[in-house]
Write a protein that holds these residues in place. Structure first.
Motif, PDB file in Angstrom:
ATOM      1  N   ALA A   5     -15.893 -29.704  56.404  1.00  0.00           N
ATOM      2  CA  ALA A   5     -15.509 -28.861  55.262  1.00  0.00           C
ATOM      3  C   ALA A   5     -15.281 -29.575  54.204  1.00  0.00           C
ATOM      4  N   MET A   6     -15.989 -29.513  52.870  1.00  0.00           N
ATOM      5  CA  MET A   6     -15.700 -29.879  51.801  1.00  0.00           C
ATOM      6  C   MET A   6     -15.788 -29.042  50.523  1.00  0.00           C
ATOM      7  N   THR A   7     -15.089 -29.712  49.309  1.00  0.00           N
ATOM      8  CA  THR A   7     -15.092 -29.058  48.044  1.00  0.00           C
ATOM      9  C   THR A   7     -16.218 -29.618  47.127  1.00  0.00           C
ATOM     10  N   GLY A   8     -16.649 -28.896  46.310  1.00  0.00           N
ATOM     11  CA  GLY A   8     -17.564 -29.573  45.182  1.00  0.00           C
ATOM     12  C   GLY A   8     -19.117 -30.185  45.772  1.00  0.00           C
ATOM     13  N   GLY A   9     -19.375 -29.580  46.915  1.00  0.00           N
ATOM     14  CA  GLY A   9     -20.726 -29.937  47.449  1.00  0.00           C
ATOM     15  C   GLY A   9     -21.966 -29.306  46.660  1.00  0.00           C
TER      16      GLY A   9
END
Ligand SMILES: NC(=O)c1ccc[n+]([C@@H]2O[C@H](COP(=O)([O-])OP(=O)(O)OC[C@H]3O[C@@H](n4cnc5c(N)ncnc54)[C@H](O)[C@@H]3O)[C@@H](O)[C@H]2O)c1
Length: 255
Positions: A5-9
């Motif tokens: 999971a990531m933010t800002g993709g």
């Protein structure tokens, strides 16, 4: 393969990290304010909660890794908004998904910056590290300097990581960061096209020892290296500068 999971993709460095993880056969859950699996504004408490709940629902068996990459540049006004997204938002989602990453003994790679060491206000950093979002925000808007909000937020994030890495390791999680130097993305394009910053930025770029600005792929390669348990299984609590030698040039007597 793995579930990340990531933010800002949606754009820039985050998008390059997402593409690299996908090209390795992984699945990636993306949180962003636009073009994402989970739409959330990480400057707000509700957005951070929606991000954590959305990731938990999409990864009930845990995560192999998490990358809190969402961020804004020093040109964003008011300066408190920079700290809310880059420091408080990144930290809240990281802490919120910690138990999911622990389930699979995964890795977290935060995105710091080589700006972290280029100027900050210790009083604001202390407020950030104390978790005082209202106090840090008020002080930053009183000072009115976006660069201090940006560098200070990245410095605070790096200090937090150094302190937290032992407890994370005890939960089976390797916690590291990359600290990019000037990298060509929509964030830096905004600075370069702003007459107030353009000239200084071009001089700054010319001074990078490697002789070119970074590309999102440069940062993605380093991030994926730190995520990989085969390659980086003994690396924890590290902040890896990926900046063409700029930090070493600017701080030759520190490490
Ligand atoms: N580009 C550089 O030179 C550089 C250098 C050092 C560190 N960084 C860091 O790298 C990270 C990525 O930056 P980038 O240069 O790729 O910029 P970018 O603008 O291309 O990407 C930032 C991403 O964050 C998202 N975002 C912004 N505000 C948000 C919010 N409120 N809620 C949720 N998502 C939000 C954007 O939609 C975008 O997808 C940031 O943390 C930045 O501070 C960039």
């Amino acid at each position: 393969m793995g579930l990340y999971a990531m933010t800002g993709g949606a754009t820039g460095i985050g998008n390059a990290i997402k593409q690299q993880l996908l090209s390795q056969g992984n699945q990636v859950i993306v949180v962003d304010i636009k073009d994402a699996d989970i739409i959330a504004d990480l400057s707000t408490l509700e957005g951070r909660q929606a991000a954590v709940e959305g990731i938990a629902a999409a990864a009930p068996d845990g995560l192999d890794g998490f990358i809190p990459c969402a961020g804004v540049g020093p040109h964003i006004s008011p300066p408190s908004m920079v700290a809310r997204i880059n420091f408080f938002g990144a930290l809240a989602v990281t802490e919120g998904v910690k138990s999911l990453v622990a389930k699979k003994k995964g890795a977290i790679v935060m995105i710091s910056s080589n700006s972290a060491t280029m100027g900050y206000e210790q009083e604001v950093v202390d407020l950030m590290l104390a978790g005082n979002e209202a106090g840090a925000s008020a002080k930053l808007d009183e000072i009115g300097n976006g660069q201090l909000a940006y560098g200070g937020g990245k410095y605070a994030l790096s200090c937090w990581l150094r302190k937290a890495s032992k407890a994370y390791a005890e939960n089976g999680i390797r916690l590291n960061a990359v600290a990019p130097g000037f990298t060509e993305t929509p964030l830096t394009d905004a600075g370069r096209s702003n007459p107030e910053f353009a000239e200084v930025l071009e001089e700054f770029i010319k001074s990078i020892p490697i002789g070119r600005p970074g590309l999102p792929k440069d940062i993605a390669e380093a991030t994926c290296f730190l995520l990989d348990p085969e390659k980086a299984g003994f690396i924890s609590g590290t902040i890896l500068f990926v900046d063409g030698g700029h930090d070493a040039m600017l701080r030759p007597n520190s490490f």
